[in-house]
Design a protein around this motif. Structure first.
Motif, short mmCIF file in Angstrom:
data_model
loop_
_atom_site.label_atom_id
_atom_site.label_comp_id
_atom_site.label_asym_id
_atom_site.label_seq_id
_atom_site.Cartn_x
_atom_site.Cartn_y
_atom_site.Cartn_z
N LEU A 75 0.83 -1.21 0.00
CA LEU A 75 0.00 0.00 0.00
C LEU A 75 0.86 1.26 0.00
N LEU A 76 1.95 1.25 0.76
CA LEU A 76 2.85 2.40 0.77
C LEU A 76 3.49 2.63 -0.60
N THR A 77 3.86 1.52 -1.26
CA THR A 77 4.41 1.64 -2.62
C THR A 77 3.38 2.26 -3.55
N ILE A 96 3.01 6.05 -2.68
CA ILE A 96 4.17 6.79 -3.18
C ILE A 96 4.09 6.93 -4.69
N SER A 97 3.70 5.87 -5.38
CA SER A 97 3.62 5.90 -6.84
C SER A 97 2.61 6.93 -7.32
N ILE A 98 1.49 7.04 -6.61
CA ILE A 98 0.47 8.02 -6.99
C ILE A 98 1.03 9.44 -6.95
N PHE A 99 1.84 9.71 -5.96
CA PHE A 99 2.34 11.08 -5.76
C PHE A 99 3.59 11.39 -6.58
N VAL A 100 4.40 10.39 -6.91
CA VAL A 100 5.68 10.69 -7.57
C VAL A 100 5.62 10.57 -9.09
N ILE A 101 4.59 9.89 -9.62
CA ILE A 101 4.47 9.76 -11.07
C ILE A 101 3.70 10.96 -11.60
N GLY A 102 4.39 11.79 -12.37
CA GLY A 102 3.79 13.01 -12.88
C GLY A 102 3.28 12.87 -14.30
N PRO A 103 2.98 13.98 -14.94
CA PRO A 103 2.50 13.97 -16.33
C PRO A 103 3.49 13.27 -17.26
N GLU A 104 2.94 12.51 -18.21
CA GLU A 104 3.74 11.80 -19.21
C GLU A 104 4.71 10.81 -18.58
N GLY A 105 4.43 10.40 -17.34
CA GLY A 105 5.26 9.36 -16.71
C GLY A 105 6.54 9.89 -16.08
N ARG A 106 6.67 11.21 -15.95
CA ARG A 106 7.87 11.76 -15.32
C ARG A 106 7.88 11.43 -13.83
N ILE A 107 9.03 11.03 -13.32
CA ILE A 107 9.17 10.64 -11.92
C ILE A 107 9.79 11.79 -11.13
N GLN A 115 17.10 8.90 -16.22
CA GLN A 115 16.64 8.50 -17.55
C GLN A 115 15.87 9.64 -18.22
N PRO A 116 15.76 9.61 -19.55
CA PRO A 116 14.90 10.58 -20.23
C PRO A 116 13.47 10.49 -19.69
N GLU A 117 12.77 11.62 -19.63
CA GLU A 117 11.45 11.65 -19.01
C GLU A 117 10.50 10.63 -19.62
N ALA A 118 10.57 10.41 -20.92
CA ALA A 118 9.65 9.49 -21.58
C ALA A 118 9.87 8.04 -21.14
N GLU A 119 11.05 7.76 -20.59
CA GLU A 119 11.37 6.38 -20.20
C GLU A 119 11.34 6.18 -18.68
N GLN A 120 11.04 7.22 -17.94
CA GLN A 120 11.18 7.13 -16.48
C GLN A 120 10.16 6.20 -15.82
N GLN A 121 8.92 6.17 -16.31
CA GLN A 121 7.93 5.34 -15.64
C GLN A 121 8.22 3.86 -15.83
N VAL A 122 8.67 3.49 -17.03
CA VAL A 122 9.06 2.09 -17.25
C VAL A 122 10.27 1.76 -16.39
N ALA A 123 11.23 2.70 -16.31
CA ALA A 123 12.41 2.48 -15.47
C ALA A 123 12.03 2.39 -14.00
N TYR A 124 11.02 3.15 -13.60
CA TYR A 124 10.53 3.11 -12.21
C TYR A 124 9.99 1.72 -11.87
N ASN A 125 9.19 1.16 -12.77
CA ASN A 125 8.66 -0.19 -12.57
C ASN A 125 9.80 -1.21 -12.48
N ALA A 126 10.75 -1.07 -13.40
CA ALA A 126 11.89 -2.00 -13.40
C ALA A 126 12.68 -1.89 -12.11
N ALA A 127 12.80 -0.67 -11.58
CA ALA A 127 13.54 -0.47 -10.32
C ALA A 127 12.83 -1.14 -9.16
#
Length: 267
Positions: free
Chosen positions: A96-98, A101-112, A210-222
């Motif tokens: 639930l904490l993850t 946190i994800s709701i608040f840190v993932i911005g427009p276009e997947g920017r972290i 990472q480039p902003e367009a790739e950050q959300q995928v990188a976030y999941n991988a992390a």
């Protein structure tokens, strides 16, 4: 944390062994695979471009499904067992904490957000640190968490042990043994907290580079990497420490009571 007992105890706890293996698969392996292999695709969960592989469901759906698995498994465990399971609750709290946190840190276009590494590292360190404090405090309160982690009445014949200890006049040595075991357990959890912090900080710091367009995928991988490597380089040593504490308990209890291993443990 997953309960695993050494091989010499497996014949006494076959259901615990099977449950542990299922827990590893649902809480660790399956979410890691989903985060690693399904996060590719559109950042917008409502889009579905032509030509995408069917398993490329995008970073949003991959994250939702990966987090839902341990959450549903924890709720099911509580419903089926019909009793309070601290580790299931701790696991669900972490999920639930993850999610929060994800709701608040993932911005427009997947920017972290740039603060994500510190937030995530703090979250990963917080839970074992709270458990370590609870182990110490509960010992003073007379309801030690050691009895839930290791010295459980489902595994040890606690009533027989305490009766024999009282008959032998070894109450002080018995309480000292349990207190020392609690301190070892608390120290193990503190070490886990420190390891979780730096592991999470390392993986999440690479995400915002990472480039902003790739950050959300990188976030999941992390998240997947933190889960997997945390199990390998932190979880396994902790399990080894738990086995050490249990083996030490059996050996010292045998000396205090004169009971054999088979007499100390429930069949």
């Amino acid at each position: 944390m997953i309960q695993i007992f050494p091989s010499e105890f497996m014949d006494k706890t076959p259901n615990k062994s099977q449950s542990s293996l299922l827990g590893i698969f649902i809480n660790i392996l399956l979410p890691v695979l989903i985060l690693d292999y399904c996060s590719a695709g559109p950042a917008n969960p409502l889009e579905r471009p032509e030509g995408e592989n069917f398993w490329h469901i995008g970073p949003v759906w991959a994250l939702v499904i990966a987090l839902s698995l341990p959450l549903v498994y924890g709720i099911r465990s509580l419903v089926v067992s019909r009793k309070f399971d601290l580790m299931s609750v701790v696991g669900m709290a972490g999920v639930l904490l993850t999610g929060v946190i994800s709701i608040f840190v993932i911005g427009p276009e997947g920017r972290i957000h740039s603060a994500t590494p510190w937030l995530f590292a703090g979250k990963e360190a917080l839970i074992p640190l709270i458990l370590a404090a609870a182990v110490v405090v509960s010992r003073s309160a007379g309801t030690p968490l050691l009895n839930m982690f290791i010295y459980t009445p489902e595994l040890f014949d606690v009533r027989r042990i305490e009766q024999t200890v009282a008959a032998n006049g070894e109450e002080r040595a018995y309480q000292k043994l349990l207190a020392n075991s609690s301190w070892i357990l608390a120290g193990t959890l503190v070490a886990s907290s420190i390891g979780n912090f730096f592991l999470s900080l390392s993986f999440m710091s690479s995400v915002i580079q990472q480039p902003e367009a790739e950050q959300q995928v990188a976030y999941n991988a992390a998240i997947g990497s933190i889960t997997w490597w945390g199990f390998l380089i932190i979880g396994i040593p902790i399990l080894a420490a738990l086995v050490f504490i249990m083996t030490r308990l059996i050996k010292r209890l045998g000396r205090l009571t004169g009971l054999s291993r088979d007499e100390l443990l429930l069949k």
